[in-house]
Design a protein around this motif. Structure first.
Motif, PDB file in Angstrom:
ATOM      1  N   LEU A 112      25.131  64.612 -11.083  1.00  0.00           N
ATOM      2  CA  LEU A 112      26.247  64.066 -11.865  1.00  0.00           C
ATOM      3  C   LEU A 112      25.723  63.214 -13.020  1.00  0.00           C
ATOM      4  CD1 LEU A 112      29.237  63.368 -12.346  1.00  0.00           C
ATOM      5  CD2 LEU A 112      29.017  61.585 -10.602  1.00  0.00           C
ATOM      6  N   GLY A 113      24.783  62.331 -12.721  1.00  0.00           N
ATOM      7  CA  GLY A 113      24.200  61.496 -13.776  1.00  0.00           C
ATOM      8  C   GLY A 113      23.494  62.324 -14.828  1.00  0.00           C
ATOM      9  N   MET A 114      22.780  63.356 -14.397  1.00  0.00           N
ATOM     10  CA  MET A 114      22.067  64.200 -15.359  1.00  0.00           C
ATOM     11  C   MET A 114      23.031  64.986 -16.244  1.00  0.00           C
ATOM     12  SD  MET A 114      18.730  65.552 -13.243  1.00  0.00           S
ATOM     13  CE  MET A 114      19.570  65.898 -11.696  1.00  0.00           C
ATOM     14  N   GLY A 115      24.154  65.421 -15.664  1.00  0.00           N
ATOM     15  CA  GLY A 115      25.161  66.099 -16.470  1.00  0.00           C
ATOM     16  C   GLY A 115      25.740  65.198 -17.543  1.00  0.00           C
ATOM     17  N   ILE A 116      25.966  63.940 -17.201  1.00  0.00           N
ATOM     18  CA  ILE A 116      26.457  62.972 -18.181  1.00  0.00           C
ATOM     19  C   ILE A 116      25.413  62.750 -19.269  1.00  0.00           C
ATOM     20  CG2 ILE A 116      27.142  60.561 -18.510  1.00  0.00           C
ATOM     21  CD1 ILE A 116      28.341  60.652 -15.685  1.00  0.00           C
ATOM     22  N   MET A 117      24.136  62.686 -18.875  1.00  0.00           N
ATOM     23  CA  MET A 117      23.065  62.535 -19.860  1.00  0.00           C
ATOM     24  C   MET A 117      23.077  63.691 -20.867  1.00  0.00           C
ATOM     25  SD  MET A 117      19.991  61.389 -17.294  1.00  0.00           S
ATOM     26  CE  MET A 117      18.670  61.613 -18.480  1.00  0.00           C
TER      27      MET A 117
END
Length: 476
Positions: free
Chosen positions: A111-116
């Motif tokens: 999820l965090g990587m997708g936001i990045m």
């Protein structure tokens, strides 16, 4: 807000799936690990379907802080794929020690990587990066009874906190001298006048992002963390977060710092050359396969940065293509390592212990040879293609000395890849017994990866038009 929510279905699916898996783990404990694994894989699959459904969309959501476009979608598909593989191969490694938290942490990291990958604002950039990092710190130290794993988690946390501080300082400078955290607003400010404050902001932001991609001189955590972390976690670190960090760095330099190409291009060129050279030289004396693959990742990041240094659409396309091929190659190599066990069932990480592997496990040795040749960029294997695209982009951007330096340095890197092949095929058989084999899932992934990286991969070059479309969605 309803319209915005309709465009972030991948993130919503990962959030809901992660929370549901977390609650299942809370109530059922570690007895139903297979259930949590299945729930996480279904969540990643649903998120990937949502990304594919949004392909072709070009929109900004939540006041321009996130972008829904092909660039972010391409990166997310690679991230979700690498995350799914890391979950699939984990149970056999954590025999008796697999816990419910593992797939949950992978989901929230994804999820965090997708936001990045979708960030168009300094605030969402930092939120996504820290969400990924907090999960990664726990994953690195997941084997609490293993001193190496605990040491890896502590080193990653301390150095990661330092990098986050540098990044925050750079963000504050960019905000202070541009008056906005929006990438488009920062680009406008840099187009008007690149003052000393903005230059310092560029330096500190790129330093913080350089840590996340493990570019030299911010690479010091990589060999120790890769060696100490559990092998499925190391495979995860070497793949998905690399994609997210490179996608984020690409967005920052192209979207936010595009007008100041004279300032950031010099930094990227230095990071590229330093990473290629140190990654190649540092790997030569390594005896641990995971440490060697850590230096290999540093080396390959340097080649990606050559494409980014071009600052063109062709350069971004080269970065995306390189990420796809690199992730497949690296995951395949780590899955081979995952299957290397001695008679007592302990993980084999020593390179000299691979001597004679071609006689004991010919299929595994052949796959490893394909992965090593591909990482070296030796034609006709498919790993040659992204290097060629990166060098071509640099030449077309009048960075011929950079391309020449990269080609020369790649010869150094080829040495230690070929050294592994020589050990497997030509050295006398080692005294270490390599017993057992992987399960059908691991074997299938290794076989498919090796076949795709052979000359068969060139049949898919027309399909890489998706990378071209993704690159075109970034502002130039």
């Amino acid at each position: 807000m309803t319209a915005d929510l309709a465009l972030i279905w991948p993130e919503l699916i990962l959030t809901i799936g992660g929370l549901v898996t977390l609650m299942l783990g809370t109530f059922l404990g570690d007895r139903q690990v297979g259930l949590y694994q299945l729930a996480a894989l279904l969540t990643l699959g649903a998120a990937a379907v949502a990304v594919v459904a949004l392909f072709g969309t070009n929109a900004s959501v939540f006041s321009g802080t996130l972008s829904v476009d092909n660039f972010g979608g391409f990166a997310k598909l690679i991230i979700y794929g690498a995350s799914a593989v890391s979950i699939l191969v984990a149970p056999r490694f954590f025999t008796g020690g697999m816990r419910a938290e593992y797939p949950v942490l992978i989901l929230f990291a994804a999820l965090g990587m997708g936001i990045m990958a979708s960030s168009r604002d300094l605030m969402t950039l930092y939120v996504g990066l820290e969400l990924n990092s907090l999960a990664a710190y726990v994953l690195a130290s997941f084997m609490r009874g293993d001193e190496r794993s605990s040491e890896a988690g502590l080193k990653y946390f301390v150095l990661g906190a330092l990098a986050s501080g540098m990044l925050l300082y750079g963000i504050s400078l960019l905000y202070g001298f541009s008056g906005t955290t929006d990438f488009a607003g920062i680009a406008k400010a840099m187009g008007d006048d690149v003052n000393i404050g903005l230059i310092f902001g560029i330096v500190f932001v790129l330093a913080g992002l350089g840590f996340k991609v493990s570019a030299v001189p911010f690479h010091m955590w990589t060999p120790d963390v890769y060696e100490g972390a559990p092998t499925p976690v190391t495979a995860f670190f070497a793949s998905a977060p690399k994609v997210a960090a490179m996608a984020l760095m690409t967005r920052v330099v192209v979207d936010a710092m595009g007008p100041a190409i004279g300032a950031w291009q010099q930094i990227i060129i230095f990071l590229a050359l330093a990473s290629i050279i140190l990654g190649a030289v540092g790997a030569i004396g390594q005896k641990n396969i995971k440490r060697l693959l850590a230096y290999s990742s540093i080396n390959n990041v340097g080649f990606m940065l050559i494409g980014l240094a071009a600052g063109t659409q062709a350069g971004v396309q080269a970065v995306l293509t390189y990420l796809l091929v690199y992730v497949v190659t690296t995951l395949g190599a780590f899955l081979v390592v995952l299957q290397l066990r001695d008679a007592d069932g302990n993980q084999i990480e020593s390179i000299p212990a691979l001597a004679g592997l071609s006689e004991r496990r010919p299929g595994l040795a052949a796959a490893m040879a394909v992965f090593m040749y591909s990482l070296a960029g030796i034609p006709p294997l498919f790993g040659f293609w992204p290097k060629y695209l990166a060098f071509q982009a640099a030449v077309n951007a009048n960075l011929v000395p950079l391309a020449v330096a990269g080609i020369v340095a790649s010869v150094i890197g080829a040495y230690y890849y070929i050294m592994i092949i020589k050990t497997m095929y030509f050295d006398d058989k080692s005294d270490v017994e390599i017993s057992g084999g992987g399960n059908i899932v691991e074997g299938t992934i290794v076989a498919v990866s090796a076949l795709w990286l052979s000359v068969i991969g060139y049949l898919f070059i027309p399909m890489l038009g998706v990378a071209s479309a993704a690159a075109a969605s970034v502002l130039f």
